[in-house]
Motif scaffolding. Structure first.
Motif, mmCIF file in Angstrom:
data_model
loop_
_atom_site.group_PDB
_atom_site.id
_atom_site.type_symbol
_atom_site.label_atom_id
_atom_site.label_comp_id
_atom_site.label_asym_id
_atom_site.label_seq_id
_atom_site.Cartn_x
_atom_site.Cartn_y
_atom_site.Cartn_z
ATOM 1 N N ILE A 214 0.869 -1.187 0.000
ATOM 2 C CA ILE A 214 0.000 0.000 0.000
ATOM 3 C C ILE A 214 0.903 1.234 0.000
ATOM 4 O O ILE A 214 1.855 1.303 0.776
ATOM 5 C CB ILE A 214 -0.931 0.045 1.240
ATOM 6 C CG1 ILE A 214 -1.798 -1.210 1.306
ATOM 7 C CG2 ILE A 214 -1.789 1.309 1.215
ATOM 8 C CD1 ILE A 214 -2.767 -1.215 2.487
ATOM 9 N N PRO A 215 0.644 2.189 -0.881
ATOM 10 C CA PRO A 215 1.471 3.402 -0.887
ATOM 11 C C PRO A 215 1.494 4.061 0.498
ATOM 12 O O PRO A 215 0.578 3.873 1.299
ATOM 13 C CB PRO A 215 0.773 4.307 -1.897
ATOM 14 C CG PRO A 215 0.047 3.372 -2.803
ATOM 15 C CD PRO A 215 -0.370 2.225 -1.929
ATOM 16 N N GLN B 180 1.308 7.104 1.375
ATOM 17 C CA GLN B 180 0.357 8.196 1.577
ATOM 18 C C GLN B 180 -0.745 8.074 0.528
ATOM 19 O O GLN B 180 -0.562 7.411 -0.491
ATOM 20 C CB GLN B 180 1.035 9.573 1.494
ATOM 21 C CG GLN B 180 1.851 9.954 2.730
ATOM 22 C CD GLN B 180 1.070 9.986 4.022
ATOM 23 O OE1 GLN B 180 -0.151 10.135 4.033
ATOM 24 N NE2 GLN B 180 1.762 9.810 5.140
ATOM 25 N N PHE C 83 -5.527 2.590 12.730
ATOM 26 C CA PHE C 83 -4.567 1.636 12.164
ATOM 27 C C PHE C 83 -4.829 0.296 12.847
ATOM 28 O O PHE C 83 -4.025 -0.182 13.655
ATOM 29 C CB PHE C 83 -3.132 2.113 12.432
ATOM 30 C CG PHE C 83 -2.715 3.311 11.612
ATOM 31 C CD1 PHE C 83 -2.640 3.232 10.222
ATOM 32 C CD2 PHE C 83 -2.377 4.508 12.229
ATOM 33 C CE1 PHE C 83 -2.226 4.330 9.459
ATOM 34 C CE2 PHE C 83 -1.965 5.610 11.473
ATOM 35 C CZ PHE C 83 -1.898 5.518 10.087
ATOM 36 N N HIS C 84 -5.961 -0.296 12.544
ATOM 37 C CA HIS C 84 -6.427 -1.414 13.368
ATOM 38 C C HIS C 84 -5.510 -2.634 13.309
ATOM 39 O O HIS C 84 -5.444 -3.395 14.254
ATOM 40 C CB HIS C 84 -7.864 -1.794 12.995
ATOM 41 C CG HIS C 84 -8.010 -2.527 11.691
ATOM 42 N ND1 HIS C 84 -7.582 -2.000 10.499
ATOM 43 C CD2 HIS C 84 -8.528 -3.748 11.413
ATOM 44 C CE1 HIS C 84 -7.853 -2.876 9.531
ATOM 45 N NE2 HIS C 84 -8.428 -3.936 10.066
ATOM 46 N N GLN C 85 -4.784 -2.783 12.196
ATOM 47 C CA GLN C 85 -3.922 -3.974 12.093
ATOM 48 C C GLN C 85 -2.665 -3.847 12.942
ATOM 49 O O GLN C 85 -1.938 -4.815 13.104
ATOM 50 C CB GLN C 85 -3.544 -4.240 10.632
ATOM 51 C CG GLN C 85 -4.725 -4.751 9.831
ATOM 52 C CD GLN C 85 -4.287 -5.441 8.548
ATOM 53 O OE1 GLN C 85 -3.099 -5.593 8.263
ATOM 54 N NE2 GLN C 85 -5.261 -5.862 7.762
ATOM 55 N N ARG D 52 4.727 9.851 10.050
ATOM 56 C CA ARG D 52 3.360 9.404 9.803
ATOM 57 C C ARG D 52 3.272 7.913 10.074
ATOM 58 O O ARG D 52 2.414 7.223 9.519
ATOM 59 C CB ARG D 52 2.978 9.724 8.353
ATOM 60 C CG ARG D 52 3.122 11.205 8.011
ATOM 61 C CD ARG D 52 2.110 12.082 8.721
ATOM 62 N NE ARG D 52 0.813 11.989 8.112
ATOM 63 C CZ ARG D 52 0.255 12.912 7.330
ATOM 64 N NH1 ARG D 52 0.899 14.021 7.085
ATOM 65 N NH2 ARG D 52 -0.932 12.728 6.822
ATOM 66 N N LEU E 218 -4.840 9.605 9.339
ATOM 67 C CA LEU E 218 -5.529 10.702 8.675
ATOM 68 C C LEU E 218 -5.152 10.684 7.194
ATOM 69 O O LEU E 218 -3.973 10.737 6.862
ATOM 70 C CB LEU E 218 -5.037 12.006 9.309
ATOM 71 C CG LEU E 218 -5.684 13.300 8.867
ATOM 72 C CD1 LEU E 218 -7.155 13.320 9.278
ATOM 73 C CD2 LEU E 218 -4.970 14.479 9.511
ATOM 74 N N SER E 219 -6.161 10.598 6.335
ATOM 75 C CA SER E 219 -5.889 10.554 4.897
ATOM 76 C C SER E 219 -6.857 11.444 4.141
ATOM 77 O O SER E 219 -8.059 11.443 4.413
ATOM 78 C CB SER E 219 -6.059 9.127 4.354
ATOM 79 O OG SER E 219 -5.054 8.285 4.831
ATOM 80 N N ASP F 219 -5.107 5.018 0.914
ATOM 81 C CA ASP F 219 -3.898 4.290 1.340
ATOM 82 C C ASP F 219 -4.251 3.355 2.497
ATOM 83 O O ASP F 219 -3.441 3.134 3.384
ATOM 84 C CB ASP F 219 -2.776 5.268 1.729
ATOM 85 C CG ASP F 219 -3.159 6.234 2.834
ATOM 86 O OD1 ASP F 219 -4.351 6.339 3.172
ATOM 87 O OD2 ASP F 219 -2.254 6.899 3.386
ATOM 88 N N THR G 194 -10.461 -1.364 7.352
ATOM 89 C CA THR G 194 -10.059 -0.240 8.217
ATOM 90 C C THR G 194 -11.291 0.454 8.807
ATOM 91 O O THR G 194 -12.186 0.862 8.079
ATOM 92 C CB THR G 194 -9.221 0.785 7.420
ATOM 93 O OG1 THR G 194 -8.015 0.170 6.982
ATOM 94 C CG2 THR G 194 -8.883 2.001 8.255
HETATM 95 N N1 SAH Z 1 -2.278 8.877 5.440
HETATM 96 C C1 SAH Z 1 -2.239 8.198 6.717
HETATM 97 C C2 SAH Z 1 -1.551 6.843 6.666
HETATM 98 C C3 SAH Z 1 -0.092 6.893 6.330
HETATM 99 S S1 SAH Z 1 0.696 5.394 6.633
HETATM 100 C C4 SAH Z 1 -1.605 9.084 7.769
HETATM 101 O O1 SAH Z 1 -0.707 9.845 7.460
HETATM 102 O O2 SAH Z 1 -2.016 8.998 8.934
HETATM 103 C C5 SAH Z 1 0.110 4.460 5.268
HETATM 104 C C6 SAH Z 1 0.362 3.013 5.527
HETATM 105 O O3 SAH Z 1 -0.557 2.559 6.502
HETATM 106 C C7 SAH Z 1 0.091 2.137 4.327
HETATM 107 O O4 SAH Z 1 1.268 1.998 3.587
HETATM 108 C C8 SAH Z 1 -0.371 0.830 4.949
HETATM 109 O O5 SAH Z 1 0.660 -0.118 4.962
HETATM 110 C C9 SAH Z 1 -0.731 1.180 6.371
HETATM 111 N N2 SAH Z 1 -2.129 0.902 6.710
HETATM 112 C C10 SAH Z 1 -3.213 1.206 5.972
HETATM 113 N N3 SAH Z 1 -4.341 0.851 6.621
HETATM 114 C C11 SAH Z 1 -3.937 0.309 7.818
HETATM 115 C C12 SAH Z 1 -4.634 -0.242 8.920
HETATM 116 N N4 SAH Z 1 -5.964 -0.286 8.945
HETATM 117 N N5 SAH Z 1 -3.905 -0.728 9.956
HETATM 118 C C13 SAH Z 1 -2.551 -0.660 9.951
HETATM 119 N N6 SAH Z 1 -1.834 -0.139 8.925
HETATM 120 C C14 SAH Z 1 -2.521 0.336 7.858
#
Ligand code: SAH
Length: 228
Positions: free
Chosen positions: A21-22, A24, A62-64, A91, A101-102, A123, A128
């Motif tokens: 996953i990218p 951002q 970031f539930h995972q 981030r 936050l996206s 992203d 999620t």
């Molecule tokens: N734009 C957001 C997330 C940036 S990190 C911020 O700045 O807060 C982006 C990464 O989060 C992705 O590359 C992916 O690997 C991870 N990700 C996405 N969804 C997730 C989730 N539900 N739990 C844990 N990691 C996650």
């Protein structure tokens, strides 16, 4: 004091796993998701007026990663994965409270049965939990003169090509053109962990939009999709 957050809904995402996953939103504009809101938040009244906005802020968990907790310092991929900086200067997904936050594109809103938002440029991984939705206001949220010394622009893309076998599979698929574009946008972000040396023998795999995408590094700057 502790607060409880209740998910507004769980994202159905083209990203079926975290890998690749990218880092951002917006880096892979073709990445799609839909967000079906849950009761009592699935009322058309709650999104009345939202169609005026092309982009939204999603606050989510970031539930995972929640169980893995957080550390005061992290190694951002941007710095090659070997230099540490403060978690609040990053981030990172491993942070106190685990909130992300996206800014994402709002493609459409369906209120025929409850409320479903169609989104792109996400992203976020499948499942999620989204805890808030707000319109993106360019005149306040975009600050073109803002400084970001060690992360000044999007990371540089690598080249992505497709083997004959992968290309054939894409041609047979009714969604092939979409998939080719999505795979390209995702893989050109160079998903290999920054600290990992390239191994031309090593196959990587990622599940993307219902497909198992296998790829290899031909060199540091070029990866090839070998099978789907
Ligand atoms: N734009 C957001 C997330 C940036 S990190 C911020 O700045 O807060 C982006 C990464 O989060 C992705 O590359 C992916 O690997 C991870 N990700 C996405 N969804 C997730 C989730 N539900 N739990 C844990 N990691 C996650």
């Amino acid at each position: 004091m502790k607060w409880e957050l209740e998910p507004l809904g769980y994202l159905a995402s083209c990203y079926q796993e975290k890998f690749a996953i990218p880092r951002q939103p917006g880096l892979a504009p073709s990445a799609r998701a839909s967000l079906k809101l849950l009761a009592p938040y699935n009322q058309a009244a709650m999104v009345d007026g939202l169609e005026a906005f092309s982009h939204l802020w999603l606050t989510f968990l970031f539930h995972q990663n929640l169980e893995q907790g957080w550390k005061p310092k992290v190694r951002p991929p941007r710095l090659g994965g070997n230099k540490k900086i403060g978690v609040f200067a990053s981030r990172s997904t491993f942070r106190p409270n685990g909130l992300g936050l996206s800014v994402v594109r709002l493609e459409s809103i369906d209120t025929r049965q409850g409320v479903t938002l169609e989104l792109s440029g996400i992203d976020l991984v499948e499942g999620t939990p989204v805890v808030d939705i707000k319109p993106y206001l360019p005149w306040v949220d975009a600050v073109p003169a803002a400084r970001a010394d060690w992360a000044p622009a999007a990371p540089e893309d690598v080249e992505v090509s497709f083997s004959n076998q992968a290309e054939e599979k894409l041609r047979e698929d009714s969604q092939g053109d979409y998939l080719r574009q999505l795979i390209r946008e995702v893989l050109q972000q160079n998903p290999r962990p920054a600290y990992q040396k390239i191994d031309p023998e090593r196959d990587y795999g990622v599940r993307l939009a219902g497909h198992n995408v296998k790829f290899r590094y031909l060199n540091e700057q070029h990866l090839q999709v070998i099978a789907l």
